[in-house]
Design a protein around this motif. Sequence first.
Motif, PDB file in Angstrom:
ATOM      1  N   VAL A  59       0.855  -1.182   0.000  1.00 45.46           N
ATOM      2  CA  VAL A  59       0.000   0.000   0.000  1.00 45.46           C
ATOM      3  C   VAL A  59       0.902   1.246   0.000  1.00 45.46           C
ATOM      4  O   VAL A  59       1.953   1.235   0.660  1.00 45.46           O
ATOM      5  N   MET A  60       0.478   2.218  -0.718  1.00 47.34           N
ATOM      6  CA  MET A  60       1.160   3.511  -0.603  1.00 47.34           C
ATOM      7  C   MET A  60       0.084   4.570  -0.419  1.00 47.34           C
ATOM      8  O   MET A  60      -0.801   4.720  -1.263  1.00 47.34           O
ATOM      9  N   TRP A  61       0.121   5.243   0.734  1.00 49.46           N
ATOM     10  CA  TRP A  61      -0.911   6.237   1.008  1.00 49.46           C
ATOM     11  C   TRP A  61      -0.767   7.448   0.084  1.00 49.46           C
ATOM     12  O   TRP A  61       0.308   7.725  -0.440  1.00 49.46           O
ATOM     13  N   ARG A  62      -1.859   8.183  -0.038  1.00 50.45           N
ATOM     14  CA  ARG A  62      -1.895   9.290  -0.994  1.00 50.45           C
ATOM     15  C   ARG A  62      -0.775  10.316  -0.763  1.00 50.45           C
ATOM     16  O   ARG A  62      -0.186  10.850  -1.690  1.00 50.45           O
ATOM     17  N   SER A  63      -0.492  10.588   0.523  1.00 50.23           N
ATOM     18  CA  SER A  63       0.541  11.587   0.832  1.00 50.23           C
ATOM     19  C   SER A  63       1.891  11.195   0.231  1.00 50.23           C
ATOM     20  O   SER A  63       2.652  12.049  -0.222  1.00 50.23           O
ATOM     21  N   ALA A  64       2.181   9.889   0.217  1.00 47.98           N
ATOM     22  CA  ALA A  64       3.442   9.420  -0.371  1.00 47.98           C
ATOM     23  C   ALA A  64       3.339   9.391  -1.896  1.00 47.98           C
ATOM     24  O   ALA A  64       4.312   9.683  -2.600  1.00 47.98           O
ATOM     25  N   VAL A  65       2.140   9.041  -2.394  1.00 47.91           N
ATOM     26  CA  VAL A  65       1.939   8.978  -3.851  1.00 47.91           C
ATOM     27  C   VAL A  65       2.243  10.334  -4.488  1.00 47.91           C
ATOM     28  O   VAL A  65       2.845  10.432  -5.556  1.00 47.91           O
ATOM     29  N   GLN A  66       1.838  11.402  -3.783  1.00 46.56           N
ATOM     30  CA  GLN A  66       2.022  12.742  -4.342  1.00 46.56           C
ATOM     31  C   GLN A  66       3.489  13.114  -4.520  1.00 46.56           C
ATOM     32  O   GLN A  66       3.822  14.025  -5.259  1.00 46.56           O
ATOM     33  N   LYS A  67       4.367  12.420  -3.796  1.00 52.33           N
ATOM     34  CA  LYS A  67       5.800  12.736  -3.903  1.00 52.33           C
ATOM     35  C   LYS A  67       6.508  11.884  -4.949  1.00 52.33           C
ATOM     36  O   LYS A  67       7.714  12.001  -5.126  1.00 52.33           O
ATOM     37  N   LEU A  68       5.751  11.012  -5.614  1.00 55.55           N
ATOM     38  CA  LEU A  68       6.389  10.125  -6.602  1.00 55.55           C
ATOM     39  C   LEU A  68       7.017  10.935  -7.736  1.00 55.55           C
ATOM     40  O   LEU A  68       6.442  11.908  -8.203  1.00 55.55           O
ATOM     41  N   SER A  69       8.207  10.536  -8.142  1.00 56.28           N
ATOM     42  CA  SER A  69       8.888  11.257  -9.212  1.00 56.28           C
ATOM     43  C   SER A  69       8.580  10.640 -10.572  1.00 56.28           C
ATOM     44  O   SER A  69       9.081  11.095 -11.578  1.00 56.28           O
ATOM     45  N   GLU A  98      22.974   7.861 -10.831  1.00 56.32           N
ATOM     46  CA  GLU A  98      21.904   7.923  -9.829  1.00 56.32           C
ATOM     47  C   GLU A  98      22.169   9.045  -8.819  1.00 56.32           C
ATOM     48  O   GLU A  98      21.259   9.553  -8.185  1.00 56.32           O
ATOM     49  N   ASP A  99      23.429   9.462  -8.720  1.00 61.51           N
ATOM     50  CA  ASP A  99      23.743  10.579  -7.833  1.00 61.51           C
ATOM     51  C   ASP A  99      23.238  11.903  -8.396  1.00 61.51           C
ATOM     52  O   ASP A  99      23.151  12.890  -7.689  1.00 61.51           O
ATOM     53  N   LEU A 100      22.958  11.915  -9.686  1.00 57.84           N
ATOM     54  CA  LEU A 100      22.447  13.136 -10.303  1.00 57.84           C
ATOM     55  C   LEU A 100      20.929  13.186 -10.253  1.00 57.84           C
ATOM     56  O   LEU A 100      20.323  14.131 -10.751  1.00 57.84           O
ATOM     57  N   ALA A 101      20.324  12.167  -9.645  1.00 61.68           N
ATOM     58  CA  ALA A 101      18.861  12.036  -9.680  1.00 61.68           C
ATOM     59  C   ALA A 101      18.160  13.302  -9.218  1.00 61.68           C
ATOM     60  O   ALA A 101      17.129  13.685  -9.785  1.00 61.68           O
ATOM     61  N   ALA A 102      18.718  13.976  -8.202  1.00 65.69           N
ATOM     62  CA  ALA A 102      18.062  15.173  -7.668  1.00 65.69           C
ATOM     63  C   ALA A 102      17.879  16.233  -8.760  1.00 65.69           C
ATOM     64  O   ALA A 102      16.923  16.995  -8.738  1.00 65.69           O
ATOM     65  N   PHE A 103      18.799  16.250  -9.712  1.00 69.94           N
ATOM     66  CA  PHE A 103      18.756  17.266 -10.762  1.00 69.94           C
ATOM     67  C   PHE A 103      17.808  16.885 -11.891  1.00 69.94           C
ATOM     68  O   PHE A 103      17.685  17.600 -12.864  1.00 69.94           O
ATOM     69  N   ASN A 104      17.164  15.725 -11.737  1.00 67.45           N
ATOM     70  CA  ASN A 104      16.108  15.329 -12.666  1.00 67.45           C
ATOM     71  C   ASN A 104      14.740  15.497 -12.022  1.00 67.45           C
ATOM     72  O   ASN A 104      13.733  15.129 -12.614  1.00 67.45           O
ATOM     73  N   ASP A 105      14.720  16.024 -10.824  1.00 63.87           N
ATOM     74  CA  ASP A 105      13.457  16.187 -10.108  1.00 63.87           C
ATOM     75  C   ASP A 105      12.584  17.218 -10.820  1.00 63.87           C
ATOM     76  O   ASP A 105      13.038  18.320 -11.160  1.00 63.87           O
ATOM     77  N   GLU A 106      11.345  16.842 -11.009  1.00 63.11           N
ATOM     78  CA  GLU A 106      10.455  17.690 -11.800  1.00 63.11           C
ATOM     79  C   GLU A 106      10.305  19.096 -11.200  1.00 63.11           C
ATOM     80  O   GLU A 106      10.339  20.097 -11.908  1.00 63.11           O
TER      81      GLU A 106
END
Lengths: 449, 87
Positions: free
Chosen positions: A62-72, A212-220
């Motif tokens: 299960v993934m609650w809505r609050s966590a779903v909203q943070k999905l990248s 994968e260390d650059l992942a933050a710079f792909n954040d929407e």
Amino acid sequence: MAQQGTLDNSVTVSELLAELGQTLEAGFSSVVLSGELLSFKQPASGHNYFTMGDGKAAIDCVMWRSAVQKLSFEPEAGDEVVCRGSVSVYPKQGRMQFYARSMHPAGEGAARRALEKLRHKLQEEGLFDDDRKRELPFLPRTIGVVTSRSGAALHDILVTLRRRYAGARVVIRAATVQGPGAPADLCLAMSELAEFGACDVVILGRGGGASEDLAAFNDEKLVRAVAAFPAPVVSAVGHETDFSLCDFAADRRAATPTAAAELVVPVYSDLLADLDQRSLRLRSAMQRRVESEGYRLRAARAGLKDPALRVAEGRQRSDELGVALERALTGRVSQAREQLTGLASSLALVGPGQRMLPRCRSATESVTVALRSALTRRYQLAGNALATAESRLAALSPLAVLERGYCVATDSSGAALTVASQAVPGDNLDLRLHRGALRAQVLLTTEDE
Amino acid sequence: MPAKKKETTNNGGPSFEEAMAELEETVRKLDEGDVPLEESLAAFEKGVALVRLLHGRLDAVQEKIDELTRAADGSLSTKSFEGEDDG
């Protein structure tokens, strides 16, 4: 242990599941679980329900809505994912469940697919369009830097700025550039710099690393913050081969933090040399201009004729005219005489009475006299006009006038005065005399009535 | 789609680049020589003033490195950057 079940030592289902739940939560409170999404449902509630498996085992998640909203990314069945979460029991069905707090695509393929999907979406929105790109300022007064406090990137940026042009103010907003907190902190850093407001340009960067260390710079959210930043942004994420979505959204992409600093400021000594060269051109242009004006002045002065020469020219011209006039008069007189003689002889031939002849002769004689005196008068008039012209010409010569005791008064601008009102008492005037000059002060001005 | 932003500076006055371009234009005007002498003189004086301004900009440079921090009361402030951490 009693053979028979008694209520004394039994527990209810709820109690069992509650206890199981507590035990599981205590022992599995932070699990990083990897696996394939076997099914994936997102009902209207906004919570996600899915099953993760690895071919041999499966677990409900299960993934609650609050966590779903943070999905990248948008998960789909079949994706390899890594989730972080805890294990507990769903009491209504007595099922063990994994409660996912976050989810990321796992494996090269899945991560790349998710990134590609996001890149496509933002590109469709026009976030990466060329006509959004802004020019970097030629010489920024304030440079914002968002990067890790530790690490080579900040060092490289500061050293390069100092080496090229140490004149700008640098405002650093240190940020976490990798790990789960990085996207949020980077977004916050950008919004704080935007709020600070003074930056003419911002460098957003970090050193190179695994992709994968650059992942933050792909954040929407971060990519959108870069695109919306009020001043131009230079991204310096990773090295030559690494790309991030921030690179696409930034106004300029630099391969390295050093290259970013080079893009942002010019070289001081180049600026100075350029300025000196322009200053030199300015001065030589003005000098050329002054020289050419001086040349024109000398040429103009050479073109001015000496008044004496003009008088002499006038005299010569008048002499020529006099000769021509005399020649013309002589011609007319002899012509008239010939006519007269002709008339007289034809008169004689016709044979007029002898008494008519003397009268005719005296008449012709008086006509001749009148003609001659008229011509003489004309000649005198012409001569007089010539003399007048000559004397006026002489009078016009400033030298001649000064010789007679007149002087030319000029004001401080060099203009000659012709009317008393051109000066007021106290003015200094220069008086040009026949020989020499005087500096005089006006005591009184009087207008002619 | 927003239009490309023009280069701006934060504390008014012409930017270095604008002043540099103006100087270039002034030199060109003087070079052409078809303006009256008075205008030439005015242009020259303007050019000299621009050179002085630009030199002033370059001479006044002094490296300043600050760090942006948000205080507990929510206000943003800058303090002198203490130097990079070991890294």
